[in-house]
Every structure is written in C-alpha cells, then in structure tokens.
Design a protein around this motif. Structure first.
Motif, PDB file in Angstrom:
ATOM      1  N   GLY A  97      47.499  43.808  35.688  1.00  0.00           N
ATOM      2  CA  GLY A  97      46.522  42.969  34.992  1.00  0.00           C
ATOM      3  C   GLY A  97      45.094  43.306  35.387  1.00  0.00           C
ATOM      4  N   ASN A  98      44.901  43.605  36.676  1.00  0.00           N
ATOM      5  CA  ASN A  98      43.562  43.965  37.146  1.00  0.00           C
ATOM      6  C   ASN A  98      43.088  45.283  36.548  1.00  0.00           C
ATOM      7  N   ALA A  99      44.024  46.193  36.276  1.00  0.00           N
ATOM      8  CA  ALA A  99      43.650  47.450  35.626  1.00  0.00           C
ATOM      9  C   ALA A  99      43.116  47.169  34.222  1.00  0.00           C
ATOM     10  N   ARG A 100      43.737  46.244  33.540  1.00  0.00           N
ATOM     11  CA  ARG A 100      43.270  45.881  32.191  1.00  0.00           C
ATOM     12  C   ARG A 100      41.902  45.200  32.261  1.00  0.00           C
ATOM     13  N   ALA A 101      41.722  44.324  33.249  1.00  0.00           N
ATOM     14  CA  ALA A 101      40.428  43.649  33.422  1.00  0.00           C
ATOM     15  C   ALA A 101      39.355  44.667  33.815  1.00  0.00           C
ATOM     16  N   TRP A 102      39.723  45.638  34.658  1.00  0.00           N
ATOM     17  CA  TRP A 102      38.788  46.700  35.031  1.00  0.00           C
ATOM     18  C   TRP A 102      38.334  47.472  33.790  1.00  0.00           C
ATOM     19  N   GLN A 103      39.281  47.793  32.907  1.00  0.00           N
ATOM     20  CA  GLN A 103      38.939  48.541  31.703  1.00  0.00           C
ATOM     21  C   GLN A 103      37.884  47.816  30.870  1.00  0.00           C
ATOM     22  N   ALA A 104      38.023  46.500  30.762  1.00  0.00           N
ATOM     23  CA  ALA A 104      37.059  45.723  29.975  1.00  0.00           C
ATOM     24  C   ALA A 104      35.667  45.774  30.610  1.00  0.00           C
ATOM     25  N   ILE A 105      35.597  45.599  31.923  1.00  0.00           N
ATOM     26  CA  ILE A 105      34.301  45.646  32.607  1.00  0.00           C
ATOM     27  C   ILE A 105      33.732  47.058  32.562  1.00  0.00           C
ATOM     28  N   ILE A 142      31.913  34.165  46.940  1.00  0.00           N
ATOM     29  CA  ILE A 142      32.503  33.086  46.122  1.00  0.00           C
ATOM     30  C   ILE A 142      32.121  33.291  44.662  1.00  0.00           C
ATOM     31  N   LYS A 143      30.843  33.595  44.415  1.00  0.00           N
ATOM     32  CA  LYS A 143      30.361  33.820  43.051  1.00  0.00           C
ATOM     33  C   LYS A 143      31.076  35.005  42.396  1.00  0.00           C
ATOM     34  N   ILE A 144      31.158  36.127  43.120  1.00  0.00           N
ATOM     35  CA  ILE A 144      31.810  37.323  42.570  1.00  0.00           C
ATOM     36  C   ILE A 144      33.286  37.046  42.326  1.00  0.00           C
ATOM     37  N   SER A 145      33.950  36.382  43.271  1.00  0.00           N
ATOM     38  CA  SER A 145      35.359  36.047  43.124  1.00  0.00           C
ATOM     39  C   SER A 145      35.603  35.220  41.865  1.00  0.00           C
ATOM     40  N   LYS A 146      34.789  34.197  41.669  1.00  0.00           N
ATOM     41  CA  LYS A 146      34.940  33.342  40.479  1.00  0.00           C
ATOM     42  C   LYS A 146      34.753  34.141  39.198  1.00  0.00           C
ATOM     43  N   ASP A 147      33.781  35.044  39.200  1.00  0.00           N
ATOM     44  CA  ASP A 147      33.539  35.825  37.995  1.00  0.00           C
ATOM     45  C   ASP A 147      34.663  36.828  37.747  1.00  0.00           C
ATOM     46  N   LEU A 148      35.155  37.468  38.802  1.00  0.00           N
ATOM     47  CA  LEU A 148      36.295  38.380  38.633  1.00  0.00           C
ATOM     48  C   LEU A 148      37.499  37.637  38.070  1.00  0.00           C
ATOM     49  N   LYS A 149      37.773  36.458  38.596  1.00  0.00           N
ATOM     50  CA  LYS A 149      38.905  35.658  38.100  1.00  0.00           C
ATOM     51  C   LYS A 149      38.691  35.266  36.642  1.00  0.00           C
ATOM     52  N   ARG A 150      37.473  34.900  36.298  1.00  0.00           N
ATOM     53  CA  ARG A 150      37.155  34.539  34.910  1.00  0.00           C
ATOM     54  C   ARG A 150      37.428  35.724  33.978  1.00  0.00           C
ATOM     55  N   ARG A 151      37.257  36.917  34.498  1.00  0.00           N
ATOM     56  CA  ARG A 151      37.470  38.133  33.712  1.00  0.00           C
ATOM     57  C   ARG A 151      38.912  38.628  33.771  1.00  0.00           C
ATOM     58  N   GLY A 152      39.803  37.894  34.457  1.00  0.00           N
ATOM     59  CA  GLY A 152      41.221  38.229  34.452  1.00  0.00           C
ATOM     60  C   GLY A 152      41.781  38.812  35.732  1.00  0.00           C
ATOM     61  N   PHE A 153      40.946  39.002  36.752  1.00  0.00           N
ATOM     62  CA  PHE A 153      41.428  39.539  38.023  1.00  0.00           C
ATOM     63  C   PHE A 153      42.213  38.491  38.801  1.00  0.00           C
ATOM     64  N   LYS A 154      43.168  38.972  39.600  1.00  0.00           N
ATOM     65  CA  LYS A 154      43.946  38.126  40.511  1.00  0.00           C
ATOM     66  C   LYS A 154      43.911  38.762  41.900  1.00  0.00           C
ATOM     67  N   PHE A 155      44.277  37.990  42.906  1.00  0.00           N
ATOM     68  CA  PHE A 155      44.242  38.418  44.305  1.00  0.00           C
ATOM     69  C   PHE A 155      42.841  38.916  44.663  1.00  0.00           C
ATOM     70  N   CYS A 156      41.869  38.091  44.332  1.00  0.00           N
ATOM     71  CA  CYS A 156      40.472  38.430  44.617  1.00  0.00           C
ATOM     72  C   CYS A 156      39.705  37.168  44.997  1.00  0.00           C
ATOM     73  N   GLY A 157      40.268  36.407  45.929  1.00  0.00           N
ATOM     74  CA  GLY A 157      39.581  35.214  46.412  1.00  0.00           C
ATOM     75  C   GLY A 157      38.334  35.587  47.184  1.00  0.00           C
ATOM     76  N   PRO A 158      37.522  34.606  47.566  1.00  0.00           N
ATOM     77  CA  PRO A 158      36.245  34.870  48.230  1.00  0.00           C
ATOM     78  C   PRO A 158      36.365  35.632  49.547  1.00  0.00           C
ATOM     79  N   THR A 159      37.435  35.407  50.303  1.00  0.00           N
ATOM     80  CA  THR A 159      37.609  36.132  51.565  1.00  0.00           C
ATOM     81  C   THR A 159      37.972  37.584  51.289  1.00  0.00           C
ATOM     82  N   ILE A 160      38.852  37.827  50.333  1.00  0.00           N
ATOM     83  CA  ILE A 160      39.198  39.197  49.941  1.00  0.00           C
ATOM     84  C   ILE A 160      37.955  39.906  49.414  1.00  0.00           C
TER      85      ILE A 160
END
Length: 188
Positions: A97-105, A142-160
């Motif tokens: 799923g993250n590969a697909r989200a990466w493609q969009a970005i 936290i901001k980047i994590s929220k935006d990545l998740k909004r764009r479809g990324f998973k396993f990308c919490g603020p600590t990661i």
C-alpha cells in the motif's frame, strides 16, 4: 570524542552510524526504502533490520515501489515464507500500500521534495549533549506522520517518522560529542 551512545560495539552498527545515519539522502526511492525499513523495525531493534537489510532488498526487488505497487496475495505468501526478512503480514501489506501511496506523491511533486519541503530543503541542526535530550518524536514528525497517513501510508507513526528523519539526515541528531556531528552538519 566518541560515537553516539546508541551504537555499542557491533561493527555493522558502527559502520551504519559512521557512514549512513544522519547523512542527507535526497533520492526518492532510497528515502522510501528507509521509511519502509523503519516501519518493519517497529517493535524490534534497528540492528535486527540492519542484519536483514540485504535479504529485504532481495525479497522486495530492490525496493522498487513501481514493482511492489502491483503485488498481491501471491507475493505476500512468498514473503511470509522468507526467513531472511521480518515475516509480518501487516507490515508486508503496508509496504504494498505504501508503494502505491509513494507513486501518487512521486507523480505529484516527487517524494524527495515532499519530505524535504517539511524542513525547508535543509537538515535541521541540533546540539544535543546526551542521548537523554534526544526526543523520540517532535511536532514536525507528528505533522509528517499525519500527512503520510492521510495519503495512505501505514506503519509511519510519529516515532517511526522521527527515527526516519534522523536516519536520512532531515535532522542532525548526532550528539555534539560525536565525531560525526560536525561532518554531517557540513553536508547540510
């Protein structure tokens, strides 16, 4: 001067710390690979991932997001049977799923630019004296994590995301007592 205290005495860890960690990375695919590996690291030690990194690269076709975006159940089954990687269905499915989200970005503005725009295109420079001062996450992660998740990324919490930012040089968190601090600062 001595290395950052998290390194320990493992030669693989020392090499990673001295030559990769904190060095600014601007390649979209390499940035994506690192974010994926940081996601696989969740709940584990980074040395575990480092020891398996070449196996991951082989199993995930060199972390080519264009290839991985087309994967389905057959590839998931193959990866779950591979003892050379972390065999976690959720993390494997997230990678697809993250590969697909990466493609969009990547198509929209470039994954590298998307990430680096968050720090104005230049690494943030810190001056931590001790490991106790280094945060596990920041308002920016936290901001980047929220935006990545909004764009479809998973396993990308603020600590990661913060660990990722440190690793790819978006923030220079080498301690000021570490010989790498000034060298990495000059790269920014």
């Amino acid at each position: 001067m001595e290395r950052c205290g998290w390194v320990g005495a493992d030669a693989l860890y020392e090499a990673y710390h001295d030559h990769e960690w904190g060095v600014p990375e601007y390649d979209s695919r390499a940035l994506w690979e690192k974010l994926i590996l940081d996601g696989f690291q969740a709940g584990l030690s980074w040395i575990t991932i480092l020891r398996k990194r070449e196996n991951f690269r082989e199993a995930f076709q060199g972390f080519d997001p264009h290839v991985i975006a087309g994967w389905g159940e057959a590839e998931i089954t193959r990866l779950l049977a591979n003892p050379g990687i972390i065999r976690h269905r959720g993390k494997i499915e997230a990678t697809i799923g993250n590969a697909r989200a990466w493609q969009a970005i990547e198509a929209e503005q470039g994954f590298d630019r998307y990430l680096w725009d968050h720090v104005g295109g230049r690494p943030l420079q810190t001056r931590w004296q001790t490991l106790a001062e280094v945060p596990a996450q920041t308002d920016l992660s936290i901001k980047i994590s929220k935006d990545l998740k909004r764009r479809g990324f998973k396993f990308c919490g603020p600590t990661i995301v913060y660990a990722f930012m440190q690793a790819v040089g978006m923030v220079n968190d080498h301690l000021v007592t570490c010989p790498c601090h000034e060298r990495v600062a000059r790269l920014g």
